[in-house]
Design a protein around this motif. Sequence first.
Motif, PDB file in Angstrom:
ATOM      1  N   LYS A 109       0.833  -1.144   0.113  1.00  0.00           N
ATOM      2  CA  LYS A 109       0.012  -0.079  -0.129  1.00  0.00           C
ATOM      3  C   LYS A 109       0.780   1.322   0.055  1.00  0.00           C
ATOM      4  CE  LYS A 109      -3.813  -2.408   0.387  1.00  0.00           C
ATOM      5  NZ  LYS A 109      -4.663  -2.590  -0.999  1.00  0.00           N
ATOM      6  N   ALA A 110       0.486   2.272  -0.881  1.00  0.00           N
ATOM      7  CA  ALA A 110       1.378   3.331  -0.889  1.00  0.00           C
ATOM      8  C   ALA A 110       1.768   4.164   0.283  1.00  0.00           C
ATOM      9  CB  ALA A 110       0.807   4.212  -1.799  1.00  0.00           C
ATOM     10  N   THR A 111       2.877   4.383   0.619  1.00  0.00           N
ATOM     11  CA  THR A 111       3.649   4.902   1.716  1.00  0.00           C
ATOM     12  C   THR A 111       5.020   5.501   1.372  1.00  0.00           C
ATOM     13  OG1 THR A 111       2.901   3.130   3.270  1.00  0.00           O
ATOM     14  CG2 THR A 111       4.351   4.473   4.183  1.00  0.00           C
ATOM     15  N   THR A 112       5.080   6.933   1.773  1.00  0.00           N
ATOM     16  CA  THR A 112       6.105   7.415   1.346  1.00  0.00           C
ATOM     17  C   THR A 112       7.520   6.544   1.625  1.00  0.00           C
ATOM     18  OG1 THR A 112       5.244   9.529   1.559  1.00  0.00           O
ATOM     19  CG2 THR A 112       7.423   9.395   1.429  1.00  0.00           C
ATOM     20  N   ILE A 113       8.341   6.534   0.450  1.00  0.00           N
ATOM     21  CA  ILE A 113       9.612   5.737   0.569  1.00  0.00           C
ATOM     22  C   ILE A 113      10.721   6.967   0.394  1.00  0.00           C
ATOM     23  CG2 ILE A 113      11.219   4.027  -0.374  1.00  0.00           C
ATOM     24  CD1 ILE A 113       8.915   2.564  -1.517  1.00  0.00           C
ATOM     25  N   VAL A 114      11.722   6.786   0.956  1.00  0.00           N
ATOM     26  CA  VAL A 114      12.520   8.090   1.398  1.00  0.00           C
ATOM     27  C   VAL A 114      13.898   7.584   0.913  1.00  0.00           C
ATOM     28  CG1 VAL A 114      13.791   9.496   2.636  1.00  0.00           C
ATOM     29  CG2 VAL A 114      11.442   9.001   3.231  1.00  0.00           C
ATOM     30  N   LEU A 115      14.517   8.298  -0.244  1.00  0.00           N
ATOM     31  CA  LEU A 115      15.867   8.112  -0.747  1.00  0.00           C
ATOM     32  C   LEU A 115      16.710   8.944  -0.401  1.00  0.00           C
ATOM     33  CD1 LEU A 115      14.979   7.934  -4.650  1.00  0.00           C
ATOM     34  CD2 LEU A 115      16.297   6.085  -3.500  1.00  0.00           C
ATOM     35  N   SER A 116      17.533   9.075   0.670  1.00  0.00           N
ATOM     36  CA  SER A 116      18.067   7.947   1.385  1.00  0.00           C
ATOM     37  C   SER A 116      17.910   7.948   2.939  1.00  0.00           C
ATOM     38  CB  SER A 116      19.292   7.344   0.805  1.00  0.00           C
ATOM     39  OG  SER A 116      19.537   7.085  -0.573  1.00  0.00           O
ATOM     40  N   GLY A 117      17.436   7.075   3.587  1.00  0.00           N
ATOM     41  CA  GLY A 117      17.279   7.096   5.125  1.00  0.00           C
ATOM     42  C   GLY A 117      18.850   6.925   5.587  1.00  0.00           C
ATOM     43  N   ASN A 118      19.538   6.378   4.858  1.00  0.00           N
ATOM     44  CA  ASN A 118      21.150   6.030   5.542  1.00  0.00           C
ATOM     45  C   ASN A 118      22.113   6.920   5.054  1.00  0.00           C
ATOM     46  OD1 ASN A 118      23.108   3.682   5.872  1.00  0.00           O
ATOM     47  ND2 ASN A 118      21.791   3.871   7.573  1.00  0.00           N
ATOM     48  N   VAL A 131      11.233   4.729 -11.831  1.00  0.00           N
ATOM     49  CA  VAL A 131      10.023   3.893 -11.281  1.00  0.00           C
ATOM     50  C   VAL A 131       8.991   4.459 -10.613  1.00  0.00           C
ATOM     51  CG1 VAL A 131       9.955   1.659  -9.899  1.00  0.00           C
ATOM     52  CG2 VAL A 131      11.995   1.983 -11.517  1.00  0.00           C
ATOM     53  N   PHE A 132       9.550   5.435  -9.664  1.00  0.00           N
ATOM     54  CA  PHE A 132       8.397   6.077  -8.781  1.00  0.00           C
ATOM     55  C   PHE A 132       7.321   6.679  -9.515  1.00  0.00           C
ATOM     56  CE2 PHE A 132      11.751   5.638  -5.276  1.00  0.00           C
ATOM     57  CZ  PHE A 132      10.679   4.972  -4.226  1.00  0.00           C
ATOM     58  N   LEU A 133       7.975   7.333 -10.711  1.00  0.00           N
ATOM     59  CA  LEU A 133       7.002   8.008 -11.433  1.00  0.00           C
ATOM     60  C   LEU A 133       5.933   7.066 -12.333  1.00  0.00           C
ATOM     61  CD1 LEU A 133       6.108  10.776 -12.806  1.00  0.00           C
ATOM     62  CD2 LEU A 133       7.927  10.580 -14.588  1.00  0.00           C
ATOM     63  N   LYS A 134       6.508   6.157 -12.756  1.00  0.00           N
ATOM     64  CA  LYS A 134       5.641   4.954 -13.540  1.00  0.00           C
ATOM     65  C   LYS A 134       4.709   4.511 -12.888  1.00  0.00           C
ATOM     66  CE  LYS A 134       6.433   0.596 -15.724  1.00  0.00           C
ATOM     67  NZ  LYS A 134       7.258  -0.573 -16.132  1.00  0.00           N
ATOM     68  N   TYR A 135       4.789   4.167 -11.390  1.00  0.00           N
ATOM     69  CA  TYR A 135       3.926   3.660 -10.657  1.00  0.00           C
ATOM     70  C   TYR A 135       3.166   4.736  -9.827  1.00  0.00           C
ATOM     71  CZ  TYR A 135       5.572  -0.763 -12.286  1.00  0.00           C
ATOM     72  OH  TYR A 135       5.910  -1.901 -12.989  1.00  0.00           O
ATOM     73  N   ARG A 136       3.568   6.133 -10.252  1.00  0.00           N
ATOM     74  CA  ARG A 136       2.772   7.096  -9.460  1.00  0.00           C
ATOM     75  C   ARG A 136       2.807   7.101  -7.884  1.00  0.00           C
ATOM     76  NH1 ARG A 136       3.175   8.290 -14.165  1.00  0.00           N
ATOM     77  NH2 ARG A 136       1.643   9.361 -15.310  1.00  0.00           N
ATOM     78  N   HIS A 137       4.042   6.947  -7.546  1.00  0.00           N
ATOM     79  CA  HIS A 137       4.188   6.339  -5.935  1.00  0.00           C
ATOM     80  C   HIS A 137       5.144   7.455  -5.324  1.00  0.00           C
ATOM     81  CE1 HIS A 137       5.599   4.488  -2.225  1.00  0.00           C
ATOM     82  NE2 HIS A 137       4.517   3.392  -2.589  1.00  0.00           N
ATOM     83  N   ASN A 161       0.905  12.899  -2.341  1.00  0.00           N
ATOM     84  CA  ASN A 161      -0.204  12.098  -2.637  1.00  0.00           C
ATOM     85  C   ASN A 161       0.008  10.413  -2.739  1.00  0.00           C
ATOM     86  OD1 ASN A 161      -2.559  11.088  -3.979  1.00  0.00           O
ATOM     87  ND2 ASN A 161      -2.111  12.555  -5.825  1.00  0.00           N
ATOM     88  N   HIS A 162      -0.825   9.882  -1.982  1.00  0.00           N
ATOM     89  CA  HIS A 162      -0.698   8.400  -1.620  1.00  0.00           C
ATOM     90  C   HIS A 162      -1.912   7.774  -2.504  1.00  0.00           C
ATOM     91  CE1 HIS A 162       1.831   9.927   1.666  1.00  0.00           C
ATOM     92  NE2 HIS A 162       2.367   8.446   1.736  1.00  0.00           N
ATOM     93  N   ASP A 163      -2.866   8.634  -3.115  1.00  0.00           N
ATOM     94  CA  ASP A 163      -3.942   7.924  -3.777  1.00  0.00           C
ATOM     95  C   ASP A 163      -4.068   7.316  -5.318  1.00  0.00           C
ATOM     96  OD1 ASP A 163      -5.307   8.722  -1.474  1.00  0.00           O
ATOM     97  OD2 ASP A 163      -5.568  10.655  -2.253  1.00  0.00           O
ATOM     98  N   LEU A 164      -2.885   7.774  -5.740  1.00  0.00           N
ATOM     99  CA  LEU A 164      -2.905   7.531  -7.219  1.00  0.00           C
ATOM    100  C   LEU A 164      -2.103   5.880  -7.637  1.00  0.00           C
ATOM    101  CD1 LEU A 164      -1.416  10.601  -8.699  1.00  0.00           C
ATOM    102  CD2 LEU A 164      -3.609  10.055  -8.749  1.00  0.00           C
ATOM    103  N   HIS A 165      -1.127   5.630  -6.478  1.00  0.00           N
ATOM    104  CA  HIS A 165      -0.704   4.525  -6.849  1.00  0.00           C
ATOM    105  C   HIS A 165      -1.240   3.193  -7.098  1.00  0.00           C
ATOM    106  CE1 HIS A 165       2.316   1.342  -6.641  1.00  0.00           C
ATOM    107  NE2 HIS A 165       1.885   0.717  -5.484  1.00  0.00           N
TER     108      HIS A 165
END
Length: 357
Positions: free
Chosen positions: A126-135, A155-161, A342-346
């Motif tokens: 389920k769409a949840t913000t993924i952070v580049l980079s947490g480390n 990839v994030f753009l392709k899947y609207r994430h 926005n978490h609604d498009l993915h």
Amino acid sequence: MSTKEHLKGRGAQQNTPNKFLQHLYETREDFLEFCRLEGEEIESNTTQYIPIFPKTIVNKVTSPDVGMTFSLNPYQGCEHGCIYCYARNTHEYWGYSAGLDFERRILVKKSAPELLEVKLKSKNWKATTIVLSGNTDCYQPAEQKFGLTRKCLEVFLKYRHPVGIITKNAWILKDLDILKELNQYGLIGVNISVTSLSENTRRILEPRTASIQKRLKTIKVLSENNIPVNAMLAPMIPGINSHELLPLAKTVSDNGALSFGLTVVRLNGAIGQIFTDWIQKTMPDRADKVLHQIQDCHGGSLNDSRFGTRTKGEGKIAEQIHEMAQLARKKYFADRVFPKLNHDLHESYKTGQMKLF
């Protein structure tokens, strides 16, 4: 190089022992002297890129202090060499040192974009913000060679994430085109780290990072393109950059940042030894004062591992830092809000294209 000389171009000045390894590698004074007399290099200071092959790429973050739920790190280790970096300790999991190895042995996850795509296509995700980079910084110099961060953004753009980015490198502007596309759908938020307005401080604290002016320009360019930017004024280090908090906040605000965050430095794990060695070589005149002030923020220790307090600190110095932060927010950020992504498009794009019905 004697043990008292400063190794230019790197943050750490030594390789600390790896707590997970049974044997230690020690560079003795007689060996150093032999190398000096023979004109031989003790070891190469060249950065090595080492491919690794993880099975997954998205990591769940369990710490309540970090402010993210999931992170993605295309690279492990970081050539930026920030002396205070909390991520140094994670290099020990790979069998390396948190010191110079962290800066000179960069682990590259070439399969990161493909692994990310598998994750985003999963029926259970389920769409949840993924952070580049947490480390480690996703725009460190390795990105210029491998381009993994850009491929992941595609990839994030392709899947609207939704995706967040944390960096202190102006190289992010090379991806302005895809950042603008992501922003059209409210899918991107950027965090730019600015720890000082002094270039001299920046050079010794974060030796291979972008200059302060380039970082401020990065904030300005992103903001001019309506891409939301949060400035990370972190860590605040008493006696080194904590006195700059108000002018730092004003400057990032003037360049368009919508908000800022901060932490009080803590020197966990091997970082305590690495930082102590570094400051005794780079700032010998104030080393004891700085170390004592850091200890004052953590109950007499260089580190505090307690959730809720470890990044905030305690005591009068920490209180003064947070009071200045409150003042800065009221004075420079009163009318600004960093938007929710926005978490609604993915869900409609899990197959890689929009569903019609």
